[in-house]
Design a protein around this motif. Sequence first.
Motif, PDB file in Angstrom:
ATOM      1  N   LYS A  89       0.354  -1.042  -0.329  1.00 56.44           N
ATOM      2  CA  LYS A  89       0.026  -0.211  -0.228  1.00 56.44           C
ATOM      3  C   LYS A  89       0.417   1.205  -0.513  1.00 56.44           C
ATOM      4  N   LYS A 149      -0.064   3.368   4.919  1.00 53.53           N
ATOM      5  CA  LYS A 149      -0.390   1.729   5.605  1.00 53.53           C
ATOM      6  C   LYS A 149      -2.189   2.296   6.434  1.00 53.53           C
ATOM      7  N   VAL A 206      -7.112   0.654   4.013  1.00 51.58           N
ATOM      8  CA  VAL A 206      -7.793  -1.051   4.214  1.00 51.58           C
ATOM      9  C   VAL A 206      -7.476  -2.087   3.063  1.00 51.58           C
ATOM     10  N   SER A 207      -6.742  -3.044   3.079  1.00 55.35           N
ATOM     11  CA  SER A 207      -6.792  -4.076   1.993  1.00 55.35           C
ATOM     12  C   SER A 207      -8.124  -5.024   2.178  1.00 55.35           C
ATOM     13  N   LYS A 223      -7.273  -7.260   4.279  1.00 57.84           N
ATOM     14  CA  LYS A 223      -5.935  -8.180   5.422  1.00 57.84           C
ATOM     15  C   LYS A 223      -6.648  -9.090   5.908  1.00 57.84           C
ATOM     16  N   ASP A 224      -7.362  -9.922   5.922  1.00 55.70           N
ATOM     17  CA  ASP A 224      -8.076 -11.056   6.537  1.00 55.70           C
ATOM     18  C   ASP A 224      -7.618 -12.266   6.590  1.00 55.70           C
ATOM     19  N   MET A 271      -0.109 -10.984   7.852  1.00 58.48           N
ATOM     20  CA  MET A 271       0.224  -9.782   7.661  1.00 58.48           C
ATOM     21  C   MET A 271       0.008  -8.045   7.824  1.00 58.48           C
ATOM     22  N   ASP A 325       0.692  -3.731   8.059  1.00 59.85           N
ATOM     23  CA  ASP A 325      -0.780  -2.552   8.108  1.00 59.85           C
ATOM     24  C   ASP A 325       0.131  -2.161   6.604  1.00 59.85           C
ATOM     25  N   HIS A 332      -0.990  -5.082   0.875  1.00 63.28           N
ATOM     26  CA  HIS A 332      -2.064  -5.384  -0.115  1.00 63.28           C
ATOM     27  C   HIS A 332      -2.083  -6.263  -0.254  1.00 63.28           C
ATOM     28  N   GLU A 333      -1.317  -7.312  -0.289  1.00 66.37           N
ATOM     29  CA  GLU A 333      -1.478  -8.521   0.139  1.00 66.37           C
ATOM     30  C   GLU A 333      -0.045  -9.005  -0.612  1.00 66.37           C
TER      31      GLU A 333
END
Length: 475
Positions: A150, A153, A156-157, A160-161, A166, A168, A171-172
């Motif tokens: 990202k 920070k 929100v990607s 994120k889950d 992961m 902050d 992104h992936e």
Amino acid sequence: MNRRVFAKQTAMGTMGLALSPQLALSETPYKNFVSKRPPEQERLFTSKAVEQVIKKVKKQLKDPELGWLFENCFPNTLDTTVFYKEEKGRPLSHIITGDINAMWLRDSTCQVWPYVPFANKDEKLRKMIMGLINWQADCVLVDPYANAFKKDKSEVSQWKDDLTDMKDELHERKWEINSLLFVIRLAHKYWKTTGDTTPFDANWENAMKLIYQTLLEQQRFDNLGPYTFMRETTQANEVIANNGYGRPTRKIGMIHATHRQDDACVFPFYVPDNLMAVVELKHLAEMFKTILNNTTYAERCLTMADQIDSAIKEYAIIEHKVFGKMYAFEVDGFGSQLLLEESTIPNLMSLPYIGACDINDPVYQNTRKWLLSEWNPKFVKGEFTEGNGSTHYFEPPKRIWPLSTISRALTTEDKEEILFCVEQIKRSNAGTGFIHESYLPDHPEDFTRPWFSWVNTYFGEMILILLEKHPELLS
């Protein structure tokens, strides 16, 4: 566009049909060649050197549509995806992919790659490229296993889950070997072009040491390493076997990957990435030795390159019953092999482009024949068009990816094949003025991703290379 019109006005058809004896590009129904670039005041980054290149090339290209496409596509990365800043005098460049607001290490290198030759002519451009080298090094130090980052920070990607570590900044977090290899590739090209060693400070050296350590971990001689990846999904191309580690392998010296080009590997030894690793580890060794005076890491990189190269020769070159000795797509060291193709870089088609082999290498030539045949599950042939698709989307429908067609044009000396590829790519813009991620065979108006910066810049790079190597074809 009406399919019959498309067919009638295509000068070459497919390789199975007669090619144009005049070796000339044909006209299309698109005549409104008005610039599709953002207004100057809305462009994120500008380069005098790049603007001069655009003017020069447009004069060289006699096909007005091809000139129009170059004008729109070549600067697309600069116009729309570069976020440049300086912190305490240190250049930093975050480069998004286009319609996805994140920076892939692989994509960002490929997006700026065609601009590097002009860095010495434009200080502003040089600092922007140096800024990307700096940002990529920072990304590696945050997490060498992540593929996409990202800009901020606080963003929100959507991933994120994911069931992995992961952070902050991410992104992936898909482990693709080439993410780290492209970081090396850009730094080495920048150094060789400019002679500037400013970016290669202690921070960068630490990032390069971490790259080596990560590749060593993923040779998995002693254990499985620290990385796993799981995602709650119904898509098979997102699922990693063996609780997120990947399928079992023999430890032969090749580097393991869970992903290649965003998709899950079937077998952990992705051959194109390992071939690229041999090239880039040698580049990294050269930089360790010459710039950093670090002979220890230089020797380690060369040792690893030799291990991978030997394993590829023994386990990744297979005997096909029709095509003879050729490269597999993925292997596991036990004898299992996957014959497939991916459309982005590196893939099997692009091996000479990334410096992994010579165009005339017999194993590559056999592989290339397989790639352009019905034996390749991802070879897509319409009534009037053909090309390679991607593992990234499951059929139906099968789609052609221009990235692969561009790679095809850059890995042949056959002038008819080159013009065939240029014709296919030109028509795939469907009047939009840009090249797209993929399109439906014979229906270029049915495309995915209208804003995909990498393929636009790669198209521009292709035009520059062809004008240098085969100027008679386009001018």
